[in-house]
Enzyme design. Structure first.
Site, short mmCIF file in Angstrom:
data_model
loop_
_atom_site.label_atom_id
_atom_site.label_comp_id
_atom_site.label_asym_id
_atom_site.label_seq_id
_atom_site.Cartn_x
_atom_site.Cartn_y
_atom_site.Cartn_z
N HIS A 47 2.87 4.78 -17.14
CA HIS A 47 4.08 4.42 -17.87
C HIS A 47 4.78 5.72 -18.24
O HIS A 47 4.13 6.66 -18.69
CB HIS A 47 3.76 3.73 -19.19
CG HIS A 47 3.04 2.44 -19.08
ND1 HIS A 47 3.61 1.25 -19.45
CD2 HIS A 47 1.79 2.14 -18.66
CE1 HIS A 47 2.73 0.28 -19.27
NE2 HIS A 47 1.62 0.80 -18.80
N TYR A 215 1.40 -3.43 -13.40
CA TYR A 215 2.84 -3.15 -13.26
C TYR A 215 3.15 -2.62 -11.86
O TYR A 215 2.26 -2.14 -11.15
CB TYR A 215 3.33 -2.19 -14.34
CG TYR A 215 2.54 -0.90 -14.54
CD1 TYR A 215 2.77 0.23 -13.77
CD2 TYR A 215 1.57 -0.82 -15.56
CE1 TYR A 215 2.07 1.41 -14.00
CE2 TYR A 215 0.87 0.36 -15.78
CZ TYR A 215 1.13 1.47 -15.00
OH TYR A 215 0.43 2.63 -15.23
P1 FAD Z 1 -4.78 16.75 -17.17
O1 FAD Z 1 -3.89 15.75 -16.55
O2 FAD Z 1 -6.24 16.44 -17.22
O3 FAD Z 1 -4.56 18.11 -16.42
C1 FAD Z 1 -5.40 19.21 -16.61
C2 FAD Z 1 -5.26 20.14 -15.42
O4 FAD Z 1 -5.99 21.33 -15.68
C3 FAD Z 1 -5.82 19.54 -14.13
O5 FAD Z 1 -4.88 19.70 -13.09
C4 FAD Z 1 -7.09 20.35 -13.90
O6 FAD Z 1 -7.42 20.48 -12.53
C5 FAD Z 1 -6.73 21.68 -14.54
N1 FAD Z 1 -7.89 22.45 -15.00
C6 FAD Z 1 -8.96 21.99 -15.69
N2 FAD Z 1 -9.84 22.98 -15.93
C7 FAD Z 1 -9.31 24.10 -15.37
C8 FAD Z 1 -9.77 25.45 -15.27
N3 FAD Z 1 -10.94 25.83 -15.80
N4 FAD Z 1 -8.98 26.35 -14.63
C9 FAD Z 1 -7.78 25.96 -14.09
N5 FAD Z 1 -7.32 24.70 -14.14
C10 FAD Z 1 -8.08 23.77 -14.78
N6 FAD Z 1 -0.91 8.59 -20.05
C11 FAD Z 1 0.38 8.13 -20.14
O7 FAD Z 1 1.25 8.83 -20.72
N7 FAD Z 1 0.73 6.92 -19.58
C12 FAD Z 1 -0.19 6.12 -18.93
O8 FAD Z 1 0.17 5.05 -18.44
C13 FAD Z 1 -1.55 6.57 -18.83
N8 FAD Z 1 -2.51 5.85 -18.20
C14 FAD Z 1 -3.81 6.30 -18.15
C15 FAD Z 1 -4.82 5.54 -17.54
C16 FAD Z 1 -6.14 6.00 -17.49
C17 FAD Z 1 -7.21 5.14 -16.90
C18 FAD Z 1 -6.46 7.28 -18.02
C19 FAD Z 1 -7.87 7.81 -17.95
C20 FAD Z 1 -5.47 8.06 -18.62
C21 FAD Z 1 -4.14 7.57 -18.70
N9 FAD Z 1 -3.14 8.31 -19.34
C22 FAD Z 1 -1.85 7.85 -19.42
C23 FAD Z 1 -3.48 9.58 -20.00
C24 FAD Z 1 -3.15 10.76 -19.14
O9 FAD Z 1 -3.70 10.63 -17.86
C25 FAD Z 1 -3.65 12.05 -19.77
O10 FAD Z 1 -3.45 12.02 -21.15
C26 FAD Z 1 -2.87 13.21 -19.16
O11 FAD Z 1 -3.16 13.32 -17.80
C27 FAD Z 1 -3.17 14.51 -19.88
O12 FAD Z 1 -2.44 15.53 -19.25
P2 FAD Z 1 -2.91 17.04 -19.35
O13 FAD Z 1 -1.91 17.81 -18.56
O14 FAD Z 1 -3.15 17.38 -20.76
O15 FAD Z 1 -4.35 17.06 -18.67
#
Ligand code: FAD
Length: 383
Positions: A47, A215
């Site tokens: 979403h 969806y």
């Molecule tokens: P991440 O997406 O986890 O990105 C972290 C990045 O850091 C990754 O690319 C990883 O490879 C990299 N990384 C990790 N460690 C290292 C390292 N040591 N060195 C270099 N790179 C590294 N959120 C919504 O807003 N809407 C939704 O509909 C939704 N649906 C979801 C459904 C499910 C089942 C789940 C599990 C989550 C959902 N979420 C949703 C939540 C969302 O996926 C996360 O909150 C979001 O991806 C967080 O983003 P981020 O960039 O903080 O972390």
């Protein structure tokens, strides 16, 4: 001071990529380090609420998102067995008019690709897994698994739920398994059959202990996605996800409405994901290191706002850097936390409780938020 501080963003997920794009736009000196060698179109939808679309407008990808995504007129909540409507939350034109942008559901891979493409390729290094971070006071030394190192001035930990940067700030502590898993599948929209309801563009089917959210993920409505929340007592934290099956889905949703059965029948590939959480962190930054997104406040996905919070965090951090200058990183970090902690913790709590939009509530505090225009609170005055 002459030189613009070197800002490293660790992680090019949805949060890191959006943060880097916004900082680069403001003229900051930013480089992104991502452990993956590249990203593929994973089987998942997401979403994207109006609160996020306002940030994507600033990044320059709002129009393309609107072209690609599905724009539901309503969020429906339905009874698992009868299909009765429990809540009908207006989105569509109502969201544009009242919250300032569209409410979309999209393919997560398509969205991520647009964000990555918004970054100049020279600003991102793939295949860079951070293994060590040392804040040396005057700068920070980053070490990567390929043996290389980088010296930078500021590090933004956008490295997800198992964040190295969080570990450096707060010590080793695995996230908590929330006692639920989520099945995820994307598949071609099946034919409607007798006894089924027409597929709602956005609907959550609720029973007392589990749910299924479904969806469309494209504007053509040719691909459907479901994501579940199902209680399962134990999970090995070494596995973030595992393959599931149509049979497991049949068993898990036995007796549910024929429309849900049709979705299970149409499943081609399905995975199951552990849902992880942390309690609100006692600090979001220290010295030259700062956290955002899942690195800082991972949550159950039951408000569909986890990535939204990561992207809002990045936008607020960019705003704070602009406000006080990146040379004043301590001041910027304090301002950032003061303006993000309360909202992120509230979303974390509601996600944990899994009550969002089960009944006809007013979601304007969430969807109407505009990170660029909300009045800033000073660090001492934050709730
Ligand atoms: P991440 O997406 O986890 O990105 C972290 C990045 O850091 C990754 O690319 C990883 O490879 C990299 N990384 C990790 N460690 C290292 C390292 N040591 N060195 C270099 N790179 C590294 N959120 C919504 O807003 N809407 C939704 O509909 C939704 N649906 C979801 C459904 C499910 C089942 C789940 C599990 C989550 C959902 N979420 C949703 C939540 C969302 O996926 C996360 O909150 C979001 O991806 C967080 O983003 P981020 O960039 O903080 O972390």
């Amino acid at each position: 001071m002459s030189k613009s501080p070197r800002i490293a963003v660790v992680g090019a997920g949805l949060g890191g990529a959006a943060t880097a794009a916004l900082l680069l736009q403001e003229g900051f000196n930013v480089h992104v380090y991502e452990q993956a060698s590249g990203f593929s179109r994973l089987g998942a939808g997401i979403h994207v609420g109006p609160n996020v679309m306002k940030v994507l407008r600033r990044i320059g990808i709002e129009d393309e998102m609107n072209r690609q995504g599905s724009r539901p007129d309503f969020w429906y909540s339905r009874h698992w067995e009868t299909g009765d409507v429990l809540a009908q939350i207006p989105l569509g034109d109502y969201a544009v008019k009242n919250y300032g942008a569209s409410y979309l559901t999209v393919h997560r891979g398509d969205f991520h690709e647009l964000l990555i493409k918004a970054l100049p390729s020279e600003a991102v290094s793939f295949g860079k897994c951070l293994t060590k971070v040392v804040d040396r006071g005057n700068d920070v030394l980053l070490s990567f698994s390929d043996g290389t190192t980088e010296e930078v001035d500021i590090v933004i930990g956008a490295d997800g739920v198992n964040s190295q940067i969080r570990e450096e700030l707060l010590g080793v502590e695995p996230p908590k398994y929330a006692g639920y898993l989520a099945h995820r599948a994307v598949f071609r929209t099946p034919e409607l059959k007798a006894g089924m309801l027409p597929f709602d563009a956005c609907v959550k089917w609720w029973s007392d202990d589990r749910h299924m959210m479904t969806y469309f993920v494209t504007s053509k409505a040719d691909e459907l996605y479901y994501v579940t929340g199902v209680p399962v007592e134990k999970w090995d934290l070494n596995d973030r996800w595992l393959p599931s099956s149509k049979e497991e889905m049949r068993e898990t949703f036995r007796g549910w409405h024929p429309t849900v059965q049709a979705l299970v029948d149409a499943t081609v590939e399905v995975t199951k994901w552990s849902l992880l959480e942390r309690d609100p962190l006692p600090l979001w930054s220290r010295g030259r290191l700062v956290l955002l997104g899942d690195a800082c406040h991972p949550m159950k996905p039951h408000m569909a706002q986890g990535a939204a919070m990561a992207i809002e965090d990045g936008a607020m951090l960019a705003r704070c850097f602009k406000e006080v200058g990146a040379h004043n990183h301590s001041e910027a970090f304090a301002l950032y936390e003061a303006n993000r902690a309360e909202r992120a913790s509230k979303v974390q709590r509601i996600s944990h409780e899994n009550t969002w939009l089960l009944t006809n509530e007013d979601p304007s505090w969430c969807f109407g938020y505009d990170v660029f225009n909300v009045p800033l609170v000073s660090p001492g005055k934050a709730a």
